[in-house]
Design an enzyme around this catalytic site. Structure first.
Site, PDB file in Angstrom:
ATOM      1  N   ARG A  68      41.106 136.648   9.628  1.00 29.95           N
ATOM      2  CA  ARG A  68      41.110 135.010   9.013  1.00 29.95           C
ATOM      3  C   ARG A  68      39.617 134.113   9.731  1.00 29.95           C
ATOM      4  NH1 ARG A  68      46.100 134.221  11.527  1.00 29.95           N
ATOM      5  NH2 ARG A  68      47.411 135.968  12.018  1.00 29.95           N
ATOM      6  N   ARG A  94      49.638 129.018   9.893  1.00 29.99           N
ATOM      7  CA  ARG A  94      48.453 130.452  10.254  1.00 29.99           C
ATOM      8  C   ARG A  94      47.904 129.646  11.437  1.00 29.99           C
ATOM      9  NH1 ARG A  94      46.255 133.232   6.578  1.00 29.99           N
ATOM     10  NH2 ARG A  94      43.795 133.201   8.019  1.00 29.99           N
ATOM     11  N   ILE A  95      47.100 130.272  12.506  1.00 33.86           N
ATOM     12  CA  ILE A  95      46.925 130.439  13.051  1.00 33.86           C
ATOM     13  C   ILE A  95      45.162 130.369  13.442  1.00 33.86           C
ATOM     14  CG2 ILE A  95      45.897 131.195  15.540  1.00 33.86           C
ATOM     15  CD1 ILE A  95      49.116 132.827  16.502  1.00 33.86           C
ATOM     16  N   ASN A 110      47.948 118.622  15.112  1.00 38.29           N
ATOM     17  CA  ASN A 110      48.915 118.783  15.642  1.00 38.29           C
ATOM     18  C   ASN A 110      50.201 118.261  15.859  1.00 38.29           C
ATOM     19  OD1 ASN A 110      50.103 121.551  14.045  1.00 38.29           O
ATOM     20  ND2 ASN A 110      50.580 122.081  16.404  1.00 38.29           N
ATOM     21  N   SER A 139      55.450 117.214  19.880  1.00 38.06           N
ATOM     22  CA  SER A 139      54.408 116.725  20.767  1.00 38.06           C
ATOM     23  C   SER A 139      53.493 116.483  19.646  1.00 38.06           C
ATOM     24  CB  SER A 139      53.752 118.055  21.896  1.00 38.06           C
ATOM     25  OG  SER A 139      55.050 117.761  22.506  1.00 38.06           O
ATOM     26  N   GLU A 177      60.070 113.134  14.064  1.00 38.61           N
ATOM     27  CA  GLU A 177      58.460 112.848  13.475  1.00 38.61           C
ATOM     28  C   GLU A 177      57.496 112.571  12.367  1.00 38.61           C
ATOM     29  OE1 GLU A 177      58.355 117.986  13.988  1.00 38.61           O
ATOM     30  OE2 GLU A 177      58.130 117.571  12.550  1.00 38.61           O
TER      31      GLU A 177
HETATM   32  C1  GRF Z   1      57.521 119.925  11.621  1.00 39.14           C
HETATM   33  O1  GRF Z   1      58.506 120.162  12.142  1.00 39.14           O
HETATM   34  C2  GRF Z   1      56.005 120.765  12.590  1.00 39.14           C
HETATM   35  O2  GRF Z   1      56.952 119.957  14.412  1.00 39.14           O
HETATM   36  C3  GRF Z   1      55.862 121.061  12.373  1.00 39.14           C
HETATM   37  O3  GRF Z   1      55.872 122.470  11.637  1.00 39.14           O
HETATM   38  C4  GRF Z   1      57.537 121.712  10.577  1.00 39.14           C
HETATM   39  C5  GRF Z   1      56.656 120.906   9.062  1.00 39.14           C
HETATM   40  O4  GRF Z   1      57.558 120.725   8.875  1.00 39.14           O
HETATM   41  N1  GRF Z   1      54.533 122.263  12.733  1.00 39.14           N
HETATM   42  P1  GRF Z   1      57.075 119.363   7.087  1.00 39.14           P
HETATM   43  O5  GRF Z   1      56.720 120.744   5.693  1.00 39.14           O
HETATM   44  O6  GRF Z   1      56.121 118.887   7.072  1.00 39.14           O
HETATM   45  O7  GRF Z   1      59.020 119.544   6.685  1.00 39.14           O
END
Ligand code: GRF
Length: 229
Positions: A68, A94-95, A110, A139, A177
Site C-alpha cells: 500500500r 482503497r484504504i 471523503n 457523512s 450526496e
Molecule cells: C458513494 O455512495 C459514496 O458515499 C461512497 O462511494 C459511493 C460512490 O458512488 N464513498 P459514485 O461512484 O460517486 O456513484
C-alpha cells in the site's frame, strides 16, 4: 472568476462517478476547479464522465505495486504536476496509508453513505436495515488514517420507510450526496470549512458535531439574500 484563479482539486474515484458528475455540474457556480480525476480502476465509468467534461484523467492501477505504501507514494507523484490544494474522495475504494495522508493532511475530504460513526466500511445500507434504524444518511468528513473516522463536517439524514430496501436507500442517499458534496467542497475552497488542530472548523470555529445539510442550505440562502442587498 477565471479557472486559473480557482481552488484546484483532484477527485479520486473507483467506480461510477455519480458524485464526480455532481461536482462537475456545480463547478461553474463554485470556487473550485477539478484539475484531475484519478482512478485506481482502469474500467471506472467515472473516467469517461471526466473525459467528456474535458478534465485530465490518470489511472493508477494497483497491480504491480508491492504494498500500500508503494502505491500511495506513486499516487502522490501522480498528483504532483497538478498542484492541487485538496483531494476529494468520491467512491475511491482503497484504504490510504500515511505515505499519502501525511502529504494531504487536512486537505482531504471523503463522503460516506451512513451517519458516522455508525457503519464505517462497506454495506452500510444493509447494516442500517438489519439494525432496524429509523434514520439513515450520509457523512462528509476530513480523511485521517483511521477508516471513515476523521472529523465530521456535514451530514444529511432521511427517514427509513417500511418499504425501503438496500437499493432504495442507496439511491435516496446518493441523491442527497449529489447535493451535499459540491456544497461541502465549495465551502472548503472558500475557506469556510477548515482543519485546525486536528478538528473540523466552520468559519474559524471548531465544530462540536457535523452541520446538517438542511441547516447549511438555509444559512447559505440567508448569505445570498444579504449579498443581494
Ligand atoms: C458513494 O455512495 C459514496 O458515499 C461512497 O462511494 C459511493 C460512490 O458512488 N464513498 P459514485 O461512484 O460517486 O456513484
Amino acid at each position: 472568476m477565471a479557472d486559473s484563479e480557482k481552488f484546484p482539486i483532484a477527485v479520486l474515484i473507483s467506480g461510477r462517478g455519480t458524485n464526480l458528475k455532481a461536482l462537475i455540474d456545480y463547478q461553474d457556480h463554485s470556487l473550485y476547479q477539478i484539475a484531475v480525476v484519478v482512478s485506481n480502476n482502469p474500467d471506472a465509468e467515472g473516467l469517461e464522465v471526466a473525459q467528456f467534461a474535458g478534465i485530465a484523467t490518470e489511472v493508477l492501477d494497483s497491480k504491480g505495486f508491492d504494498d500500500r505504501e508503494a502505491y500511495d507514494q506513486a499516487l502522490v507523484k501522480t498528483l504532483a504536476p497538478y498542484s492541487v490544494k485538496a483531494v476529494i474522495m468520491a467512491g475511491f475504494m482503497r484504504i490510504l496509508t500515511k505515505a499519502f495522508i501525511n502529504e494531504f493532511e487536512g486537505r482531504m475530504l471523503n463522503i460516506h453513505p451512513s451517519l458516522l460513526p455508525k457503519y464505517p466500511g462497506l454495506h452500510t445500507h444493509e447494516r442500517t436495515l438489519e439494525a432496524g434504524d429509523a434514520e439513515h444518511g450520509l457523512s462528509i468528513h476530513f480523511v485521517t488514517e483511521e477508516l471513515d473516522a476523521g472529523p465530521l463536517l456535514l451530514q444529511a439524514t432521511l427517514d427509513i420507510e417500511d418499504d425501503d430496501t438496500a437499493d432504495t436507500l442507496k439511491s435516496r442517499v446518493q441523491k442527497m450526496e449529489h447535493e451535499a458534496y459540491p456544497l461541502a467542497v465549495n465551502l472548503l475552497a472558500r475557506g469556510d470549512f477548515a482543519y485546525q488542530n486536528h478538528q473540523a472548523c466552520f468559519r474559524g470555529q471548531p465544530l462540536k458535531g457535523p452541520i446538517m445539510l438542511n441547516k447549511l442550505q438555509a444559512l447559505m440562502q440567508q448569505h445570498h439574500a444579504s449579498d443581494a442587498h
